[in-house]
Design a protein around this motif. Structure first.
Motif, PDB file in Angstrom:
ATOM      1  N   SER A 268       6.520 -19.222   7.960  1.00  0.00           N
ATOM      2  CA  SER A 268       5.541 -20.316   7.944  1.00  0.00           C
ATOM      3  C   SER A 268       4.344 -20.030   8.831  1.00  0.00           C
ATOM      4  CB  SER A 268       6.209 -21.620   8.376  1.00  0.00           C
ATOM      5  OG  SER A 268       6.741 -21.491   9.693  1.00  0.00           O
ATOM      6  N   THR A 269       4.490 -19.116   9.802  1.00  0.00           N
ATOM      7  CA  THR A 269       3.378 -18.767  10.691  1.00  0.00           C
ATOM      8  C   THR A 269       2.600 -17.551  10.197  1.00  0.00           C
ATOM      9  OG1 THR A 269       4.768 -17.324  12.067  1.00  0.00           O
ATOM     10  CG2 THR A 269       4.644 -19.666  12.674  1.00  0.00           C
ATOM     11  N   GLY A 270       3.051 -16.963   9.074  1.00  0.00           N
ATOM     12  CA  GLY A 270       2.385 -15.788   8.549  1.00  0.00           C
ATOM     13  C   GLY A 270       2.972 -14.485   9.020  1.00  0.00           C
ATOM     14  N   ALA A 271       4.038 -14.521   9.815  1.00  0.00           N
ATOM     15  CA  ALA A 271       4.679 -13.293  10.263  1.00  0.00           C
ATOM     16  C   ALA A 271       5.437 -12.647   9.103  1.00  0.00           C
ATOM     17  CB  ALA A 271       5.643 -13.587  11.407  1.00  0.00           C
ATOM     18  N   VAL A 272       5.369 -11.334   9.017  1.00  0.00           N
ATOM     19  CA  VAL A 272       6.113 -10.611   7.976  1.00  0.00           C
ATOM     20  C   VAL A 272       7.595 -10.604   8.334  1.00  0.00           C
ATOM     21  CG1 VAL A 272       6.459  -8.380   6.866  1.00  0.00           C
ATOM     22  CG2 VAL A 272       4.144  -9.165   7.373  1.00  0.00           C
ATOM     23  N   THR A 273       8.430 -11.053   7.398  1.00  0.00           N
ATOM     24  CA  THR A 273       9.872 -11.125   7.655  1.00  0.00           C
ATOM     25  C   THR A 273      10.679 -10.213   6.739  1.00  0.00           C
ATOM     26  OG1 THR A 273      10.117 -13.014   6.155  1.00  0.00           O
ATOM     27  CG2 THR A 273       9.691 -13.498   8.479  1.00  0.00           C
ATOM     28  N   GLY A 274      10.028  -9.589   5.754  1.00  0.00           N
ATOM     29  CA  GLY A 274      10.758  -8.696   4.867  1.00  0.00           C
ATOM     30  C   GLY A 274       9.844  -8.085   3.820  1.00  0.00           C
ATOM     31  N   ALA A 275      10.297  -7.008   3.210  1.00  0.00           N
ATOM     32  CA  ALA A 275       9.589  -6.364   2.108  1.00  0.00           C
ATOM     33  C   ALA A 275      10.617  -5.632   1.261  1.00  0.00           C
ATOM     34  CB  ALA A 275       8.526  -5.405   2.624  1.00  0.00           C
ATOM     35  N   TYR A 276      10.389  -5.560  -0.065  1.00  0.00           N
ATOM     36  CA  TYR A 276      11.406  -5.020  -0.955  1.00  0.00           C
ATOM     37  C   TYR A 276      10.807  -4.745  -2.336  1.00  0.00           C
ATOM     38  CZ  TYR A 276      11.282 -10.072  -1.570  1.00  0.00           C
ATOM     39  OH  TYR A 276      10.841 -11.367  -1.714  1.00  0.00           O
ATOM     40  N   ARG A 277      11.547  -3.976  -3.125  1.00  0.00           N
ATOM     41  CA  ARG A 277      11.154  -3.632  -4.486  1.00  0.00           C
ATOM     42  C   ARG A 277      11.596  -4.724  -5.444  1.00  0.00           C
ATOM     43  NH1 ARG A 277       7.520   0.480  -5.810  1.00  0.00           N
ATOM     44  NH2 ARG A 277       7.938   1.298  -7.873  1.00  0.00           N
ATOM     45  N   ILE A 278      10.744  -5.051  -6.432  1.00  0.00           N
ATOM     46  CA  ILE A 278      11.138  -6.039  -7.441  1.00  0.00           C
ATOM     47  C   ILE A 278      11.060  -5.470  -8.858  1.00  0.00           C
ATOM     48  CG2 ILE A 278      10.539  -8.038  -6.018  1.00  0.00           C
ATOM     49  CD1 ILE A 278       7.939  -8.296  -7.605  1.00  0.00           C
ATOM     50  N   LEU A 279      10.501  -4.253  -9.008  1.00  0.00           N
ATOM     51  CA  LEU A 279      10.433  -3.618 -10.326  1.00  0.00           C
ATOM     52  C   LEU A 279      10.321  -2.111 -10.133  1.00  0.00           C
ATOM     53  CD1 LEU A 279      10.070  -3.802 -13.457  1.00  0.00           C
ATOM     54  CD2 LEU A 279       7.604  -3.985 -13.035  1.00  0.00           C
ATOM     55  N   SER A 280      11.115  -1.352 -10.897  1.00  0.00           N
ATOM     56  CA  SER A 280      11.097   0.107 -10.812  1.00  0.00           C
ATOM     57  C   SER A 280      11.158   0.708 -12.203  1.00  0.00           C
ATOM     58  CB  SER A 280      12.299   0.614  -9.992  1.00  0.00           C
ATOM     59  OG  SER A 280      12.277   0.127  -8.670  1.00  0.00           O
ATOM     60  N   GLY A 281      10.793   2.003 -12.295  1.00  0.00           N
ATOM     61  CA  GLY A 281      10.962   2.747 -13.530  1.00  0.00           C
ATOM     62  C   GLY A 281       9.984   2.404 -14.626  1.00  0.00           C
ATOM     63  N   THR A 282       8.836   1.827 -14.288  1.00  0.00           N
ATOM     64  CA  THR A 282       7.827   1.481 -15.280  1.00  0.00           C
ATOM     65  C   THR A 282       6.602   2.369 -15.074  1.00  0.00           C
ATOM     66  OG1 THR A 282       7.032  -0.297 -13.849  1.00  0.00           O
ATOM     67  CG2 THR A 282       8.661  -0.876 -15.521  1.00  0.00           C
ATOM     68  N   ARG A 283       5.535   2.117 -15.839  1.00  0.00           N
ATOM     69  CA  ARG A 283       4.379   3.012 -15.806  1.00  0.00           C
ATOM     70  C   ARG A 283       3.087   2.254 -15.520  1.00  0.00           C
ATOM     71  NH1 ARG A 283       4.239   4.982 -21.675  1.00  0.00           N
ATOM     72  NH2 ARG A 283       4.680   2.769 -21.958  1.00  0.00           N
ATOM     73  N   GLN A 284       2.378   2.683 -14.529  1.00  0.00           N
ATOM     74  CA  GLN A 284       1.004   2.243 -14.264  1.00  0.00           C
ATOM     75  C   GLN A 284       0.861   0.722 -14.351  1.00  0.00           C
ATOM     76  OE1 GLN A 284      -1.740   5.067 -15.850  1.00  0.00           O
ATOM     77  NE2 GLN A 284      -3.440   3.625 -15.823  1.00  0.00           N
TER      78      GLN A 284
ATOM     79  N   ALA B 233       0.005  -3.877   4.956  1.00  0.00           N
ATOM     80  CA  ALA B 233       0.810  -2.713   4.581  1.00  0.00           C
ATOM     81  C   ALA B 233      -0.095  -1.561   4.189  1.00  0.00           C
ATOM     82  CB  ALA B 233       1.738  -3.067   3.421  1.00  0.00           C
ATOM     83  N   ARG B 234       0.427  -0.343   4.320  1.00  0.00           N
ATOM     84  CA  ARG B 234      -0.263   0.876   3.902  1.00  0.00           C
ATOM     85  C   ARG B 234       0.679   1.695   3.027  1.00  0.00           C
ATOM     86  NH1 ARG B 234      -4.914   2.086   6.965  1.00  0.00           N
ATOM     87  NH2 ARG B 234      -5.189   0.733   8.799  1.00  0.00           N
ATOM     88  N   SER B 235       0.132   2.246   1.958  1.00  0.00           N
ATOM     89  CA  SER B 235       0.933   3.065   1.045  1.00  0.00           C
ATOM     90  C   SER B 235       1.596   4.225   1.790  1.00  0.00           C
ATOM     91  CB  SER B 235       0.057   3.622  -0.071  1.00  0.00           C
ATOM     92  OG  SER B 235      -0.462   2.597  -0.877  1.00  0.00           O
ATOM     93  N   GLY B 236       2.871   4.443   1.505  1.00  0.00           N
ATOM     94  CA  GLY B 236       3.600   5.554   2.108  1.00  0.00           C
ATOM     95  C   GLY B 236       4.077   5.297   3.513  1.00  0.00           C
ATOM     96  N   GLN B 237       3.791   4.114   4.057  1.00  0.00           N
ATOM     97  CA  GLN B 237       4.233   3.767   5.407  1.00  0.00           C
ATOM     98  C   GLN B 237       5.118   2.524   5.350  1.00  0.00           C
ATOM     99  OE1 GLN B 237       1.044   3.521   8.289  1.00  0.00           O
ATOM    100  NE2 GLN B 237      -0.137   5.157   7.291  1.00  0.00           N
ATOM    101  N   THR B 238       5.983   2.379   6.343  1.00  0.00           N
ATOM    102  CA  THR B 238       6.832   1.198   6.368  1.00  0.00           C
ATOM    103  C   THR B 238       5.986  -0.037   6.661  1.00  0.00           C
ATOM    104  OG1 THR B 238       7.348   1.587   8.705  1.00  0.00           O
ATOM    105  CG2 THR B 238       8.897   2.433   7.069  1.00  0.00           C
ATOM    106  N   VAL B 239       6.285  -1.123   5.973  1.00  0.00           N
ATOM    107  CA  VAL B 239       5.602  -2.390   6.227  1.00  0.00           C
ATOM    108  C   VAL B 239       5.985  -2.853   7.633  1.00  0.00           C
ATOM    109  CG1 VAL B 239       5.335  -4.786   5.491  1.00  0.00           C
ATOM    110  CG2 VAL B 239       5.678  -2.967   3.773  1.00  0.00           C
ATOM    111  N   PRO B 240       5.015  -3.112   8.511  1.00  0.00           N
ATOM    112  CA  PRO B 240       5.344  -3.501   9.888  1.00  0.00           C
ATOM    113  C   PRO B 240       6.345  -4.648   9.937  1.00  0.00           C
ATOM    114  CG  PRO B 240       2.993  -3.111   9.671  1.00  0.00           C
ATOM    115  CD  PRO B 240       3.559  -3.027   8.289  1.00  0.00           C
ATOM    116  N   GLY B 241       7.367  -4.488  10.768  1.00  0.00           N
ATOM    117  CA  GLY B 241       8.403  -5.498  10.899  1.00  0.00           C
ATOM    118  C   GLY B 241       9.537  -5.339   9.909  1.00  0.00           C
ATOM    119  N   THR B 242       9.464  -4.298   9.053  1.00  0.00           N
ATOM    120  CA  THR B 242      10.516  -4.049   8.058  1.00  0.00           C
ATOM    121  C   THR B 242      10.851  -2.557   8.041  1.00  0.00           C
ATOM    122  OG1 THR B 242       9.189  -3.454   6.102  1.00  0.00           O
ATOM    123  CG2 THR B 242       9.336  -5.800   6.664  1.00  0.00           C
ATOM    124  N   SER B 243      11.803  -2.179   7.209  1.00  0.00           N
ATOM    125  CA  SER B 243      12.127  -0.773   7.005  1.00  0.00           C
ATOM    126  C   SER B 243      11.695  -0.299   5.628  1.00  0.00           C
ATOM    127  CB  SER B 243      13.640  -0.558   7.176  1.00  0.00           C
ATOM    128  OG  SER B 243      14.355  -1.337   6.231  1.00  0.00           O
TER     129      SER B 243
END
Length: 386
Positions: free
Chosen positions: A113-129, A63-73
Motif C-alpha cells: 500500500s506504500t508502494g514498496a516492492v514486495t515480490g516479482a514473478y513470471r506469469i507467462l512463458s514460452g511465447t513469442r515477442q 526494475a532493470r532487464s537482466g537484474q534482480t528486481v530490488p527487494g526480490t530474487s
C-alpha cells in the motif's frame, strides 16, 4: 471521457482555440507562449534517472532487464513492453510483457500500500515477442504476440492460475487489446502496414475461450460510419485475417488501444495518428495527426502505447520521437508530460496508472545502450489530475 477531436485545433501546450486555428482544415498555426507547457507545466531538468518531469513529480527505477528486481530474487525480463496495473488488496500489481523472440512472455511486480516492492514473478512463458495487450474487467492481463499468426494469451497477474492461449481471438500480428464492458467485446489492433481493427465478441462475457472475431468495415476516408463483419477464418490460414473481408478498413501499423466511456482510441505508428471510434453512433474520425502540424513543431511523434487517467486525459508513449509520454486533455491540449534523456535508441512502453491514479508505470524498452537486455521499468509519482 467526452467525445472530442484533438486534430481540430490541437497545438503544443495549449488549445488552438485560443488562436482560432483548426489544423484539420489547414488554418494558420500559431505557437503558444510557453512551448511544451501543458496542464502540468513545463518540463524541468533531467533528474538522477535521466527523466525530465513537471514540478512536483519524482521518478524511481523499479526494475532493470537482466537484474534482480530490488527487494526480490526475481530477474526482470528483457525488452519490457505493454503493461497494466491491478488492485491487490491494499496494494497493487504491475504486469509487463517481454517483446523478444523467442521466449517473450510476461512478468509482474507486486507493491504494498506504500508502494514498496514486495515480490516479482513470471506469469507467462514460452511465447513469442509479446508486445502490448490489455486488462480485462475480471482482472486478467491479455498478452499479445506481435508476430505473423500470433496469439493472444490470457494471463493471471496474481500468479495463481496458468496462462491460457485464446485462439478464438484470432491469429495475426497482434498489438493491443481493450475491453468494452458495455458492448461486452474486446477491441484488437494489428501491427501491419495494411492492418485492420478488430473486435472479439465472446460467447459468454468473462470467458474468452469461444466467440466471434469481427473486423471493422469502412471507406477510405479519415472519418465516417463503420460496421462490423465476421472474419470467416480467425486462424488466418490459408488467407490472413486482414484480407478475408472485402471493405475492411486498413490502418498503417496499429499500436496502442484504450477504451473509456463509449469511445475507443487507438494509434497507428506508420502515419503518427490517433483514431477515435464513437461507439454510440458507430462513427470514426482522425483525432490527431502530426503531419498537420508544421515540421518540427509536433508535440507528439512516434505514437505507440496509450492509456487514460481518471481526469479524462490520454497519455501516449512515443516509440522514438523525443522519447516522451505526451498528454492529450479533454480540452484539446497536446503536450509532453515527461521525457527520457540519453536513450534515443529506445522506445517508451507500457504506461499504466496504479489503481489510485497517483503513480504512473512505464518502461524504456532498450535503455541507454539500445539493447533489449538493457530495458528499464520506471515509476513516476506526483499530483496527477483527478
Amino acid at each position: 471521457m467526452e467525445r472530442r477531436s484533438f486534430l481540430r485545433g490541437a497545438v503544443i501546450g495549449t488549445s488552438a482555440a485560443a488562436f482560432g486555428g483548426t489544423l484539420m482544415h489547414g488554418a494558420a498555426y500559431a505557437a503558444p507562449a510557453q512551448p511544451g507547457a501543458g496542464p502540468y507545466g513545463a518540463l524541468g531538468a533531467a533528474d538522477a534517472n535521466g527523466i525530465l518531469l513537471p514540478a512536483g513529480f519524482t521518478s524511481r527505477v523499479i526494475a532493470r532487464s537482466g537484474q534482480t528486481v530490488p527487494g526480490t530474487s526475481y530477474t526482470w525480463h528483457s525488452a519490457p513492453d505493454g503493461g497494466a496495473c491491478f488492485a491487490d488488496g491494499t496494494g497493487w500489481i504491475y504486469a509487463s510483457n517481454s517483446e523478444i523472440n523467442p521466449s517473450g512472455g510476461a512478468s509482474a511486480v507486486r507493491f504494498s500500500s506504500t508502494g514498496a516492492v514486495t515480490g516479482a514473478y513470471r506469469i507467462l512463458s514460452g511465447t513469442r515477442q509479446n508486445c502490448a495487450g490489455g486488462k480485462t474487467p475480471w482482472n486478467t492481463w491479455l498478452s499479445c504476440e506481435e508476430v505473423s499468426l500470433g496469439y493472444v494469451y490470457e494471463t493471471d497477474p496474481y500468479g495463481v492460475n496458468a496462462a491460457v492461449r485464446r485462439a478464438a481471438m484470432g491469429r495475426f500480428k497482434h498489438e493491443a487489446a481493450a475491453a468494452d464492458p458495455v458492448r461486452k467485446v474486446v477491441y484488437l489492433t494489428e501491427d501491419e502496414t495494411s492492418g485492420c481493427f478488430y473486435r472479439f465478441v465472446p460467447t459468454t462475457w468473462g470467458d474468452l475461450s469461444a466467440g466471434t472475431l469481427q473486423v471493422m468495415v469502412a471507406g477510405t476516408a479519415t472519418s465516417g460510419s463503420f460496421t462490423w463483419q465476421n472474419v470467416p477464418d480467425p486462424d488466418g490460414s490459408p488467407t490472413v485475417t486482414r484480407s478475408q473481408v472485402s471493405g475492411s478498413k486498413k490502418f498503417n501499423g496499429g499500436e496502442g488501444c484504450h477504451y473509456a466511456n463509449d469511445t475507443v482510441w487507438f494509434t497507428t505508428k506508420g502515419d503518427n495518428r490517433l483514431w477515435q471510434l464513437n461507439l454510440t453512433t458507430n462513427t470514426y474520425e482522425l483525432a490527431y495527426d502530426d503531419s498537420l502540424v508544421p515540421s518540427g513543431a509536433a508535440p507528439l511523434t512516434g505514437v505507440d502505447n496509450v492509456t487514460g487517467s481518471s481526469s479524462g486525459d490520454l497519455f501516449i508513449a512515443e516509440d522514438g520521437g523525443n522519447m516522451e509520454i505526451c498528454v492529450i486533455t479533454p480540452d484539446d491540449v497536446v503536450a509532453p508530460f515527461l521525457r527520457i534523456s540519453g536513450q534515443s535508441s529506445s522506445e517508451i512502453c507500457g504506461p499504466a496508472f496504479s489503481p489510485d491514479g497517483k503513480r504512473l508505470y512505464f518502461s524504456s524498452q532498450r535503455g541507454t545502450s539500445g539493447s533489449s537486455s538493457a530495458g528499464i521499468t520506471y515509476e513516476v509519482t506526483g499530483p496527477f489530475r483527478a
